[in-house]
Motif scaffolding. Sequence first.
Motif, PDB file in Angstrom:
ATOM      1  N   ILE A   1       0.842  -1.191   0.000  1.00 26.82           N
ATOM      2  CA  ILE A   1       0.000   0.000   0.000  1.00 26.82           C
ATOM      3  C   ILE A   1       0.881   1.246   0.000  1.00 26.82           C
ATOM      4  O   ILE A   1       1.878   1.319   0.729  1.00 26.82           O
ATOM      5  N   ALA A   2       0.520   2.228  -0.802  1.00 26.49           N
ATOM      6  CA  ALA A   2       1.217   3.511  -0.833  1.00 26.49           C
ATOM      7  C   ALA A   2       0.294   4.597  -0.317  1.00 26.49           C
ATOM      8  O   ALA A   2      -0.911   4.579  -0.561  1.00 26.49           O
ATOM      9  N   GLY A   3       0.870   5.555   0.398  1.00 29.59           N
ATOM     10  CA  GLY A   3       0.077   6.661   0.901  1.00 29.59           C
ATOM     11  C   GLY A   3       0.925   7.614   1.707  1.00 29.59           C
ATOM     12  O   GLY A   3       2.090   7.856   1.386  1.00 29.59           O
ATOM     13  N   SER A   4       0.333   8.163   2.744  1.00 26.83           N
ATOM     14  CA  SER A   4       1.063   9.096   3.598  1.00 26.83           C
ATOM     15  C   SER A   4       0.615   8.920   5.031  1.00 26.83           C
ATOM     16  O   SER A   4      -0.492   8.458   5.310  1.00 26.83           O
ATOM     17  N   SER A   5       1.500   9.294   5.935  1.00 27.90           N
ATOM     18  CA  SER A   5       1.188   9.287   7.360  1.00 27.90           C
ATOM     19  C   SER A   5       1.745  10.558   7.971  1.00 27.90           C
ATOM     20  O   SER A   5       2.665  11.179   7.420  1.00 27.90           O
ATOM     21  N   VAL A   6       1.186  10.957   9.077  1.00 26.82           N
ATOM     22  CA  VAL A   6       1.611  12.184   9.750  1.00 26.82           C
ATOM     23  C   VAL A   6       2.546  11.815  10.890  1.00 26.82           C
ATOM     24  O   VAL A   6       2.215  10.991  11.754  1.00 26.82           O
ATOM     25  N   SER A   7       3.725  12.427  10.892  1.00 28.10           N
ATOM     26  CA  SER A   7       4.720  12.130  11.912  1.00 28.10           C
ATOM     27  C   SER A   7       4.375  12.795  13.231  1.00 28.10           C
ATOM     28  O   SER A   7       3.447  13.612  13.320  1.00 28.10           O
ATOM     29  N   ALA A   8       5.133  12.474  14.248  1.00 26.79           N
ATOM     30  CA  ALA A   8       4.898  13.055  15.575  1.00 26.79           C
ATOM     31  C   ALA A   8       5.090  14.567  15.571  1.00 26.79           C
ATOM     32  O   ALA A   8       4.529  15.280  16.406  1.00 26.79           O
ATOM     33  N   THR A   9       5.883  15.077  14.605  1.00 27.79           N
ATOM     34  CA  THR A   9       6.126  16.519  14.519  1.00 27.79           C
ATOM     35  C   THR A   9       5.154  17.200  13.551  1.00 27.79           C
ATOM     36  O   THR A   9       5.286  18.391  13.271  1.00 27.79           O
ATOM     37  N   GLY A  10       4.165  16.427  13.034  1.00 27.54           N
ATOM     38  CA  GLY A  10       3.147  17.012  12.175  1.00 27.54           C
ATOM     39  C   GLY A  10       3.481  17.042  10.703  1.00 27.54           C
ATOM     40  O   GLY A  10       2.740  17.631   9.905  1.00 27.54           O
TER      41      GLY A  10
END
Length: 355
Positions: A59-68
């Motif tokens: 799966i390809a996509g995006s995620s938000v890191s702890a720093t936003g």
Amino acid sequence: MRTTRTSLTILASILLMAGQPAGAGPAAADGCPATTDQWEVTDLGVTGYALDINDLGQIAGSSVSATGEQRATVWDGAQVVDLGSLGGGHASAGALDEDGNVVGSSYTATEKGHAFHWRAGTMTDLGIFGSVPTLVHDVSAGVVVGEYRYWLPNGTARYQAFRIQDGVRTDLAAVPGSHAAAVNPAGQIAGTQGRLEPPGPAGQRTHRAFLWEDGVITELGTLGGQWSQAEGINGDGHIVGQSALGADGVLAGGYIWSAEEGMRRLPDAGGLATPKAVNDDDVIAGTHTCTGAGTAAHAAVWTGPGAAPALLPDPATGTATMANAVNAQGEITGWAEAPDGSRRALVWRPAPGNS
């Protein structure tokens, strides 16, 4: 690979439908489709989007890191891979194929909207062909498709569809204002080209969905209106998208197109069908918006071109959902909007006994 495909641009149109022109397709009953129990939903555990899925289940996509920061992400079984960026703080992976190619968009240290190609741990800037942004929407068998922005002498921005194969970029022979949405393993490309300079109101727009094959563009027509647009293509060259239903260009319907049968309207249960992707069995994933003021789009599946839409089950984390891609196994990726307005990456998989 967008025989499973979706766009990097996340759009949820909330349009109401009423009536149907003669010849556009079978009439549908009012009301919302039922929620199917043939798929089960899994929250991928991150704030972000799941935009594409290949036939290996990656799966390809995006995620938000702890720093936003938005991070380009690939899920490979239990492994979650951060692809990095082109030097800036934000990136998103939009599509991938079975050969290890991933494409998407990233900030550089100084600019937004650079397209990238990632393979075996290395992210490559695909360069600037016109001006920022350059967008890539799909990759299949290593062929990358998208569009870049350029400027007309009068200062109006336009987009030009392109393909990249073996490192060589070729502009598609399309009129000014063209977008390449999806490519299949045979190299066929589904896209949209404009017909009006500059774009006018909805009733005057005449952009048309097209199939590009071996340098030849074939327009797909419409469902009776002035415009159509392409979203996904499968290995057989079947294309899904949306089209205007009437001359005013306002009401729209979902369609599937094939060279043998032309453009056929998808059943929509009296609502708005927005197909985004189709697999080689003609299982179609997208969204459906029910009739009624304030109704949100909801992830939906059509098990065939003549099948009624079925809503995909909601996760516990949200109820406004979108489906973006479907692979050969019928696995579907998308996202849900949580009560706080954030987005959660999802995958729907066929329930046991329905694969």
